[in-house]
Enzyme design. Structure first.
Site, PDB file in Angstrom:
ATOM      1  N   ASN A   1     106.208 -77.410   6.026  1.00 49.90           N
ATOM      2  CA  ASN A   1     106.235 -76.153   5.261  1.00 49.90           C
ATOM      3  C   ASN A   1     104.787 -75.734   5.023  1.00 49.90           C
ATOM      4  O   ASN A   1     104.101 -76.315   4.189  1.00 49.90           O
ATOM      5  CB  ASN A   1     106.965 -76.393   3.933  1.00 49.90           C
TER       6      ASN A   1
ATOM      7  N   LYS B   1     103.673 -73.049   3.807  1.00 49.37           N
ATOM      8  CA  LYS B   1     103.523 -72.198   2.609  1.00 49.37           C
ATOM      9  C   LYS B   1     102.639 -70.986   2.932  1.00 49.37           C
ATOM     10  O   LYS B   1     102.663 -70.490   4.052  1.00 49.37           O
ATOM     11  CB  LYS B   1     102.972 -73.025   1.440  1.00 49.37           C
TER      12      LYS B   1
ATOM     13  N   HIS C   1     113.277 -73.220  -2.187  1.00 48.88           N
ATOM     14  CA  HIS C   1     112.164 -74.134  -2.477  1.00 48.88           C
ATOM     15  C   HIS C   1     111.836 -74.035  -3.967  1.00 48.88           C
ATOM     16  O   HIS C   1     111.952 -72.964  -4.568  1.00 48.88           O
ATOM     17  CB  HIS C   1     110.952 -73.748  -1.633  1.00 48.88           C
TER      18      HIS C   1
ATOM     19  N   GLU D   1     109.187 -73.777  -5.483  1.00 50.84           N
ATOM     20  CA  GLU D   1     108.204 -72.739  -5.838  1.00 50.84           C
ATOM     21  C   GLU D   1     108.878 -71.373  -5.957  1.00 50.84           C
ATOM     22  O   GLU D   1     108.499 -70.559  -6.798  1.00 50.84           O
ATOM     23  CB  GLU D   1     107.072 -72.728  -4.791  1.00 50.84           C
TER      24      GLU D   1
ATOM     25  N   GLU E   1     113.697 -82.618  -3.247  1.00 52.28           N
ATOM     26  CA  GLU E   1     112.268 -82.533  -3.543  1.00 52.28           C
ATOM     27  C   GLU E   1     112.049 -82.566  -5.053  1.00 52.28           C
ATOM     28  O   GLU E   1     112.131 -81.516  -5.711  1.00 52.28           O
ATOM     29  CB  GLU E   1     111.690 -81.230  -2.993  1.00 52.28           C
TER      30      GLU E   1
ATOM     31  N   GLY F   1     103.110 -81.549  -4.066  1.00 51.55           N
ATOM     32  CA  GLY F   1     101.705 -81.155  -4.121  1.00 51.55           C
ATOM     33  C   GLY F   1     100.910 -81.880  -5.183  1.00 51.55           C
ATOM     34  O   GLY F   1      99.803 -81.473  -5.523  1.00 51.55           O
TER      35      GLY F   1
ATOM     36  N   SER G   1     104.871 -84.918  -1.489  1.00 51.21           N
ATOM     37  CA  SER G   1     103.678 -85.707  -1.164  1.00 51.21           C
ATOM     38  C   SER G   1     103.910 -86.759  -0.078  1.00 51.21           C
ATOM     39  O   SER G   1     103.343 -87.855  -0.132  1.00 51.21           O
ATOM     40  CB  SER G   1     103.091 -86.344  -2.430  1.00 51.21           C
TER      41      SER G   1
ATOM     42  N   GLY H   1     104.687 -80.635   2.916  1.00 51.82           N
ATOM     43  CA  GLY H   1     103.833 -79.499   2.600  1.00 51.82           C
ATOM     44  C   GLY H   1     102.404 -79.763   3.037  1.00 51.82           C
ATOM     45  O   GLY H   1     102.060 -79.631   4.216  1.00 51.82           O
ATOM     46  N   GLY H   2     101.582 -80.203   2.102  1.00 50.05           N
ATOM     47  CA  GLY H   2     100.141 -80.375   2.337  1.00 50.05           C
ATOM     48  C   GLY H   2      99.786 -81.105   3.627  1.00 50.05           C
ATOM     49  O   GLY H   2      98.928 -80.649   4.400  1.00 50.05           O
TER      50      GLY H   2
HETATM   51  C1  PEP Z   1     106.892 -78.963  -0.255  1.00 47.99           C
HETATM   52  O1  PEP Z   1     106.322 -78.022  -0.752  1.00 47.99           O
HETATM   53  O2  PEP Z   1     108.011 -78.799   0.269  1.00 47.99           O
HETATM   54  C2  PEP Z   1     106.231 -80.257  -0.292  1.00 47.99           C
HETATM   55  C3  PEP Z   1     106.963 -81.323  -0.146  1.00 47.99           C
HETATM   56  O3  PEP Z   1     104.874 -80.249  -0.517  1.00 47.99           O
HETATM   57  P1  PEP Z   1     103.901 -81.536  -0.516  1.00 47.99           P
HETATM   58  O4  PEP Z   1     104.232 -82.333   0.715  1.00 47.99           O
HETATM   59  O5  PEP Z   1     102.522 -80.951  -0.443  1.00 47.99           O
HETATM   60  O6  PEP Z   1     104.162 -82.280  -1.754  1.00 47.99           O
END
Ligand code: PEP
Length: 254
Positions: free
Chosen positions: A12, A14, A98, A100, A170, A176, A216, A237-238
């Site tokens: 993702n 973002k 999500h 967010e 999640e 994040g 994460s 994500g990251g």
């Molecule tokens: C996400 O936003 O779906 C996510 C899991 O982010 P991160 O891996 O950065 O925690």
């Protein structure tokens, strides 16, 4: 990794990356992951890069996902993107609900369910996200929150559609933040979701639904988390924004 369901690992991105940056990343992923067959690999760029990334992924084993879509079909909805527009770009997956978007756009379970229905009607596979906040975990209501989100976000889907839906657990406190749920914490909630799916539908359906973990995930913790019996992949994500990190997560899952 020998798993009951085929793993699905999705990046993702973002609100990151110009078109040129997105293409450079996907070219690297294509080079590094060309031989991967046992894991479904998905990248979810921002809307602005979907068209160019889609061209870059022609004849690749990497699939394209979007990060959101409208619950409505084509029409007078300024600023929105319809499922059919995503299909037009050969998008296969769409992330829905999500945390967010639940937090900043105030998306509700009912809205997410409407989007999931619209996604299926356009033959897109929704990746439906659920997860508790830190306060909810500390308050001992993780299962109650997740149950409400799963049953509300899948409301109205048929058994066949649910099998073709990916769920992403999640925990909000792990997104994040660098904090990851332990593999035992992840497995516990994943098993709970699968049990819930068995009561909402039936055992056979529950066994076929893929449930990703997100929060994460990185190369160093991917193998341990993905080895849990009810964890069928990761939403990243990251660590998906950089070639090496994402490639290593996938290689560590093989
Ligand atoms: C996400 O936003 O779906 C996510 C899991 O982010 P991160 O891996 O950065 O925690």
């Amino acid at each position: 990794m020998d798993k009951e369901r085929k793993l699905i690992i999705a990046g993702n991105w973002k609100m990151n990356k110009t078109v040129a940056e997105a293409i450079a990343l996907v070219q690297g992923l294509k080079r590094e992951l060309a031989a991967v067959k046992d894991v479904d690999v998905v990248v979810c760029p921002a809307f602005t890069a979907l068209s160019e990334v889609s061209k870059e992924l022609l004849s690749s084993n990497i699939r394209l996902g979007a990060q959101n879509m409208s619950e409505n079909g084509y029409g007078a909805f300024t600023g929105e993107i319809a499922a059919g527009m995503l299909r037009d770009l050969s998008v296969r997956y769409v992330i829905l609900g999500h945390s967010e978007r639940r937090q900043f756009q105030k998306e509700t379970d009912a809205l997410i369910a409407a989007k999931a229905k619209a996604a299926h009607a356009a033959s897109l596979i929704p990746i439906v996200c659920v997860g508790e906040t830190l306060a909810e975990r500390e308050g001992g209501i993780t299962e109650k929150v997740v149950e409400t989100q799963v049953s509300g976000s899948l409301a109205g889907l048929t058994q066949e559609q649910v099998v073709e839906t990916v769920l992403a657990y999640e925990p909000v406190w792990a997104i994040g933040t660098g904090k990851t749920a332990t593999s035992a914490q992840a497995q516990e909630v994943h098993a709970f979701i699968r049990k819930l799916l068995a009561t909402m539908f039936d055992e056979a359906t529950a066994k076929r639904v893929r449930i990703q973990y997100g929060g994460s995930v990185k190369a160093a913790n991917a193998r341990e988390i993905l080895s849990q019996p009810d964890v069928d992949g990761a939403l990243v994500g990251g660590a998906s924004l950089e070639e090496r990190g994402f490639v290593e997560i996938i290689k560590n899952s093989l």
